[in-house]
Design a protein around this motif. Structure first.
Motif, PDB file in Angstrom:
ATOM      1  N   ALA A 116       0.920  -1.232  -0.043  1.00 29.25           N
ATOM      2  CA  ALA A 116      -0.023  -0.072  -0.065  1.00 29.25           C
ATOM      3  C   ALA A 116       0.980   1.283   0.064  1.00 29.25           C
ATOM      4  CB  ALA A 116      -0.909  -0.034   1.266  1.00 29.25           C
ATOM      5  N   LEU A 117       2.027   1.235   0.562  1.00 28.69           N
ATOM      6  CA  LEU A 117       2.902   2.298   0.805  1.00 28.69           C
ATOM      7  C   LEU A 117       3.597   2.554  -0.576  1.00 28.69           C
ATOM      8  CD1 LEU A 117       4.379   2.031   4.577  1.00 28.69           C
ATOM      9  CD2 LEU A 117       2.767   3.663   3.766  1.00 28.69           C
ATOM     10  N   ILE A 118       3.965   1.418  -1.096  1.00 33.15           N
ATOM     11  CA  ILE A 118       4.534   1.529  -2.337  1.00 33.15           C
ATOM     12  C   ILE A 118       3.734   2.106  -3.507  1.00 33.15           C
ATOM     13  CG2 ILE A 118       5.747   0.073  -4.142  1.00 33.15           C
ATOM     14  CD1 ILE A 118       6.809  -1.764  -1.753  1.00 33.15           C
ATOM     15  N   LEU A 123       7.370   6.631  -1.052  1.00 35.55           N
ATOM     16  CA  LEU A 123       8.347   5.724  -0.326  1.00 35.55           C
ATOM     17  C   LEU A 123       9.420   5.040  -1.304  1.00 35.55           C
ATOM     18  CD1 LEU A 123       9.553   4.672   2.270  1.00 35.55           C
ATOM     19  CD2 LEU A 123       7.894   2.723   2.261  1.00 35.55           C
ATOM     20  N   PRO A 124       8.822   4.233  -2.430  1.00 31.23           N
ATOM     21  CA  PRO A 124       9.633   3.770  -3.274  1.00 31.23           C
ATOM     22  C   PRO A 124      10.643   4.712  -3.870  1.00 31.23           C
ATOM     23  CG  PRO A 124       7.565   3.647  -4.303  1.00 31.23           C
ATOM     24  CD  PRO A 124       7.465   4.177  -2.861  1.00 31.23           C
ATOM     25  N   TRP A 125      10.320   5.870  -4.347  1.00 25.71           N
ATOM     26  CA  TRP A 125      10.911   6.862  -5.259  1.00 25.71           C
ATOM     27  C   TRP A 125      11.939   7.222  -3.881  1.00 25.71           C
ATOM     28  CZ3 TRP A 125      10.224   7.191 -10.328  1.00 25.71           C
ATOM     29  CH2 TRP A 125       8.838   6.633 -10.547  1.00 25.71           C
ATOM     30  N   LEU A 126      11.892   7.660  -2.639  1.00 20.70           N
ATOM     31  CA  LEU A 126      12.935   7.894  -1.945  1.00 20.70           C
ATOM     32  C   LEU A 126      13.947   6.688  -1.553  1.00 20.70           C
ATOM     33  CD1 LEU A 126      10.486   9.334   0.967  1.00 20.70           C
ATOM     34  CD2 LEU A 126      11.604  10.765  -0.724  1.00 20.70           C
ATOM     35  N   MET A 432       8.553  13.154   4.292  1.00 18.72           N
ATOM     36  CA  MET A 432       8.066  13.032   5.477  1.00 18.72           C
ATOM     37  C   MET A 432       6.653  12.373   5.535  1.00 18.72           C
ATOM     38  SD  MET A 432       9.041  13.188   8.802  1.00 18.72           S
ATOM     39  CE  MET A 432      10.620  14.353   8.947  1.00 18.72           C
ATOM     40  N   VAL A 433       5.703  12.720   4.691  1.00 17.21           N
ATOM     41  CA  VAL A 433       4.255  12.612   4.903  1.00 17.21           C
ATOM     42  C   VAL A 433       3.892  11.102   4.872  1.00 17.21           C
ATOM     43  CG1 VAL A 433       3.562  12.987   2.573  1.00 17.21           C
ATOM     44  CG2 VAL A 433       2.159  13.756   4.291  1.00 17.21           C
ATOM     45  N   TRP A 434       4.638  10.254   4.077  1.00 17.23           N
ATOM     46  CA  TRP A 434       4.227   8.882   3.914  1.00 17.23           C
ATOM     47  C   TRP A 434       4.311   8.197   5.410  1.00 17.23           C
ATOM     48  CZ3 TRP A 434       7.474   5.125   6.180  1.00 17.23           C
ATOM     49  CH2 TRP A 434       8.751   5.391   6.363  1.00 17.23           C
TER      50      TRP A 434
END
Length: 468
Positions: A116-118, A123-126, A432-434
Motif C-alpha cells: 500500500a505504501l509503495i 516511499l519507493p522513489w525515496l 516525511m508525509v508517507w
C-alpha cells in the motif's frame, strides 16, 4: 485429534509462516527499488552531486552533509546499488519493527502495508534515490520505537536503532532539527504524563542527537581538517527572506548608507531563493557563500529585529505552504547538470550507465504518480492530526495516540524548519508525509482487523496441543 496429526499441523503452520517471511523479505525490498530498476540506474537529484563531491573536494559546502557523502562514496564501486540496498533493507526493518510493536507482525500484514505504501506514497522513489530524504521519515519512526517501545525490543535492536537514528540525524540538518524537537517534546510530555516515558529510553533517544552531531563534526574534520558545522544556515534563511520580499525592503530602507555589497543590485534581485542561490545571479558575481556569508548573516539578523511582525507572518505562511507541498519527484525530472558533471569528473566509470538511464533521457514524469500521491498524502496528514486530536479529547494517549502525536509534531516541525529556513518545497513534504499514511493504516487495522476472532478460533487447537 491425535498427537501425530497435531505435530503435522504445527509443522505445516511453521513452514507456511517461514515461507511468508521469506516472500516478504525478498519481495518488499525489490518493490521498494522498482523505480531504480525501471530507470536502469539509481535516481539522481540536483543535490546528489554536492554530496558525492565531498569525498573528492575536501572542503565543506552549504547544506551538504559529509556523513552522507561518505555513505555514498562507499557505494560507488557497486554503481551505488549497495546504497540503495541498504536503504531498502533499512525501510523493511523499521516497517516490520513498527508493526511488531503494534501486534501486527504477521508477514502478510507487513507485505500488505508495504504494498500500500509503495503504490500510494513517495516511499519507493525515496528508497531508489541517492539522497538523504529516505532517512527523514525512517528516523522519526526509529526514534519513536527507541523512546516509547524500548521495553518491547531487544538490546541488539536498541543498539541498531540508536546507531541508525544518529546516522540519520547526521545526514541532514533539518532531520536533526526535527529529531531534536521531538526529544524536547518527549521531556515535556514526561512531566505531563508521569510513568508513561521510561527515562532510560528517553535519555537514549536524546543521546542519538548528540551522537549524530558528533558524527557530523568528526566527518567534517576528517574530510576538511576543520572542527566545524556544515555551513549554509544563514544563506538558506537569507534566500527565504529574499523570496518573501524582506531583503528588498531592508536594502531600500538602508542603502546606500549601509554600504552593503547588494545595494547596487537592490532593484534587480531574483524573485526566488533558488534563482538567487543556484541560478545565474549577482550571488555568483559577489563570491557566492564565501564572499556573501557575512553580509547575508548581517541582513538576516537585522531584518529579524526590524520587521518582527512581517517575519512572523512570513514564517506562518511558509509553514502552512510547506504542509501543503507534498508532491513526489521534485528536482528529479529536471535537467541536473551539476550532478551529471560531478559524476563525469570524479567517477568517470559511472558516466556511461548514468547517461543511459531513463532519467537522463527525460523518461520521468511524476504527474500521473502525483494524481495518487498528493491526495493520499494530504488525506493522511489530516487523518493523523485527527487521530492526535481525538486522543487528546479522550485523554487517552495509548501507543497509537503517541504515534499519531509523534508523527503530527514531526510533520509540523519539518514544515516549520524547512518552510521557514529553506522555503517551501514539495521534496521536503514528500519525504516525511508517507509516515502519516503508515500511521493511518495502523489505525485502520486496529479498528477493523479481526484479530480477536482469529485468536479465539485458535484457542481450542492450543488447548489440545497443550493437553497432548
Amino acid at each position: 485429534m491425535g498427537e501425530a496429526a497435531i505435530s503435522t499441523q504445527i509443522i505445516r503452520a511453521r513452514v507456511t509462516d517461514q515461507a511468508r517471511v521469506w516472500v516478504s523479505a525478498v519481495t518488499i525490498p525489490l518493490l521498494l527499488l522498482a523505480p531504480a530498476f525501471w530507470n536502469g540506474y539509481p535516481l539522481l537529484q540536483w543535490d546528489t552531486g554536492g554530496y558525492l563531491a565531498r569525498w573528492y573536494e575536501g572542503y565543506l559546502v552549504p547544506s551538504r552533509s559529509t556523513v552522507f557523502g561518505l555513505y555514498l562514496h562507499y557505494g560507488e564501486d557497486s554503481g551505488f546499488w549497495l546504497d540503495l540496498g541498504i536503504q531498502a533493507l533499512a525501510t523493511l526493518w523499521i516497517l516490520q519493527l513498527t508493526l511488531r510493536v503494534f501486534g501486527m507482525a504477521r508477514p502478510w500484514r507487513l507485505l500488505g502495508v508495504s504494498l500500500a505504501l509503495i503504490l500510494t506514497t513517495a516511499l519507493p522513489w525515496l528508497a531508489s534515490m541517492l539522497l538523504t530524504d529516505i532517512f527523514a521519515g525512517l528516523a522519526v519512526l526509529s526514534l519513536y520505537l527507541l523512546v516509547l517501545h524500548g521495553d518491547r525490543i531487544s538490546a541488539v535492536e536498541k543498539f541498531a536503532l540508536f546507531a541508525f537514528t544518529a546516522f540519520a540525524a547526521a545526514t541532514h540538518s533539518a532531520t536533526l532539527g526535527v529529531l531534536f524537537g521531538l526529544c524536547c517534546l518527549g521531556w515535556i510530555a514526561r512531566l505531563l504524563l508521569p510513568g508513561r516515558f521510561d527515562i532510560s529510553c528517553l535519555v537514549g533517544g536524546t543521546l542519538t542527537i548528540a551522537a549524530g552531531a558528533l558524527m557530523l563534526l568528526a566527518a567534517n574534520f576528517a574530510l576538511s581538517g576543520q572542527w566545524a558545522w556544515t555551513p549554509g544556515g544563514t544563506g538558506v534563511a537569507f534566500g527565504r527572506m529574499l523570496q518573501d520580499g524582506i531583503v528588498a525592503r531592508y536594502l531600500r530602507d538602508h542603502c546606500p548608507q549601509a554600504r552593503l555589497k547588494l545595494c547596487p543590485y537592490r532593484d534587480e534581485l531574483p524573485a526566488t531563493a533558488d534563482a538567487f542561490l543556484w541560478g545565474d545571479s549577482m550571488f555568483n558575481t559577489l563570491g557566492r557563500f564565501k564572499g556573501m556569508d557575512d553580509e547575508m548573516g548581517f541582513i538576516v539578523t537585522h531584518s529579524l529585529a526590524e520587521y518582527p511582525l512581517w517575519q512572523a507572518e512570513a514564517a506562518l505562511a511558509a509553514t502552512a505552504q510547506q504542509l501543503a507541498d507534498v508532491a513526489t519527484g521534485e528536482g528529479s525530472s529536471d535537467w541536473i547538470p551539476h550532478t551529471y558533471g560531478i559524476i563525469e569528473r570524479y567517477i568517470p566509470a559511472q558516466t556511461k550507465p548514468m547517461q543511459a538511464a531513463r532519467q537522463q533521457h527525460w523518461g520521468l514524469d511524476f504527474a500521473p504518480v502525483n494524481w495518487i500521491h498528493v491526495p493520499v498524502a494530504l488525506g493522511s496528514m489530516l487523518a493523523v492530526f485527527g487521530l492526535f486530536a481525538a486522543a487528546i479529547w479522550r485523554r487517552r494517549l495509548d501507543d497509537l495516540g503517541l504515534l499519531a502525536a509523534t508523527v503530527s509534531f514531526a510533520l509540523l516541525g519539518n514544515a516549520f524548519i524547512c518552510g521557514v529556513i529553506s522555503g517551501p518545497h514539495d521534496r521536503y513534504g514528500a519525504r516525511m508525509v508517507w509516515v502519516a499514511t503508515l500511521t493511518v493504516m495502523i489505525a485502520a487495522f486496529r479498528q477493523f482487523d479481526d484479530d480477536n476472532e482469529v485468536e479465539e478460533d485458535s484457542l481450542p487447537l492450543r488447548e489440545e496441543i497443550q493437553h497432548a
